[in-house]
Design a protein around this motif. Structure first.
Motif, PDB file in Angstrom:
ATOM      1  N   VAL A 165       1.030  -1.291  -0.009  1.00 25.78           N
ATOM      2  CA  VAL A 165      -0.005  -0.161   0.128  1.00 25.78           C
ATOM      3  C   VAL A 165       1.065   1.203   0.038  1.00 25.78           C
ATOM      4  O   VAL A 165       1.651   1.314   0.671  1.00 25.78           O
ATOM      5  N   PHE A 166       0.683   1.982  -0.897  1.00 21.71           N
ATOM      6  CA  PHE A 166       1.322   3.373  -0.981  1.00 21.71           C
ATOM      7  C   PHE A 166       0.571   4.493  -0.300  1.00 21.71           C
ATOM      8  O   PHE A 166      -0.799   4.691  -0.511  1.00 21.71           O
ATOM      9  N   THR A 167       1.117   5.106   0.807  1.00 24.57           N
ATOM     10  CA  THR A 167       0.151   5.842   1.876  1.00 24.57           C
ATOM     11  C   THR A 167       0.570   7.163   1.893  1.00 24.57           C
ATOM     12  O   THR A 167      -0.323   7.842   2.451  1.00 24.57           O
ATOM     13  N   GLY A 168       1.265   7.803   0.805  1.00 23.90           N
ATOM     14  CA  GLY A 168       1.484   9.135   0.929  1.00 23.90           C
ATOM     15  C   GLY A 168       1.958   9.615   2.144  1.00 23.90           C
ATOM     16  O   GLY A 168       2.883   9.116   3.130  1.00 23.90           O
ATOM     17  N   ASP A 169       1.272  10.750   2.532  1.00 22.34           N
ATOM     18  CA  ASP A 169       1.408  11.402   3.988  1.00 22.34           C
ATOM     19  C   ASP A 169       0.343  10.920   5.117  1.00 22.34           C
ATOM     20  O   ASP A 169       0.276  11.547   6.284  1.00 22.34           O
ATOM     21  N   THR A 170      -0.320   9.726   4.748  1.00 24.28           N
ATOM     22  CA  THR A 170      -1.098   9.469   5.636  1.00 24.28           C
ATOM     23  C   THR A 170      -0.987   8.554   6.801  1.00 24.28           C
ATOM     24  O   THR A 170      -1.267   8.758   7.953  1.00 24.28           O
TER      25      THR A 170
END
Length: 220
Positions: free
Chosen positions: A152-157
């Motif tokens: 999973v790519f979560t960015g800044d979450t």
């Protein structure tokens, strides 16, 4: 470029670390960003094009760029998007609830191309990326879940160490924690969490630390 992670049928993930300035609320901070590429020898998707379009385009190479995806609208995740997309004749995707942040970088006359929506799908190299709307860091923040490869790519979450920062405008601490608990922590334990900054983690590791999130300070 050396692959960050490799999978069957030639699928691979690559990481380009870029450096530049994050600007919001009248402040500026020097940051390093993870720009992620996922695809194969023929086609690729770029996630969070930051700061250095030349380095990102070099990583794309001669491949077809199917889509430029922005996990949210902060300038350090979108400020190379237009140049990268234009060079490869590609479209840019963003959740519309972050349109106001996009306009801070690019103005009202230039819009992204594709509206991301919760549970929407993006296909690259026969792999499906599912869009998970995870507001809190920003109203339109999303993560991209590749269930077939447990990534999973979560960015800044979600970072290695907990939720992303919520101390600036349009952010909400309670909402980001709720988003992570409802959308991410139910993923499989060994799901690799590839973040917008810093090193990767796993869902298992972040679930183990989540009990204290309501009291802890946000991760940077």
């Amino acid at each position: 470029m050396t692959a960050y992670a490799e999978f069957p049928q030639g699928l691979r993930i690559e990481r380009v670390v870029t450096a530049g300035t994050f600007e919001l609320d009248g402040g500026s901070w020097e940051v390093e960003n993870n720009v992620w590429l996922i695809g194969n020898d023929a086609e690729v998707v770029v996630i969070d094009p930051a700061h250095d379009p030349e380095a990102i385009l070099a990583a794309v190479g001669e491949r077809e760029l199917l889509l430029v995806v922005c996990t949210h609208g902060h300038n350090d995740h979108i400020n190379a998007a237009v140049e990268v997309a234009a060079e490869k004749d590609a479209e840019i995707a963003l959740h519309p609830k972050d349109g106001m942040l996009w306009q801070e970088e690019y103005g009202a006359d230039l819009r992204w191309d594709v509206d991301l929506a919760d549970q929407g799908g993006i296909t690259v190299a026969d792999l499906e990326l599912t869009v998970l709307h995870t507001p809190g860091h920003s109203p339109g923040a999303v993560c991209l879940h590749a269930s077939d490869i447990d990534v999973v790519f979560t960015g800044d979450t979600l970072f290695n160490g907990g939720p992303g920062a919520t101390g600036r405008k349009y952010s909400d601490r309670d909402l980001i924690v709720r988003s992570i608990r409802r959308k991410l922590l139910d993923l499989s334990d060994d799901t690799r969490v590839l973040t917008g900054h810093g090193e990767e983690t796993t869902i298992e590791a972040e679930r183990a630390g989540s009990r204290g999130w309501d009291e802890d300070e946000t991760a940077e």
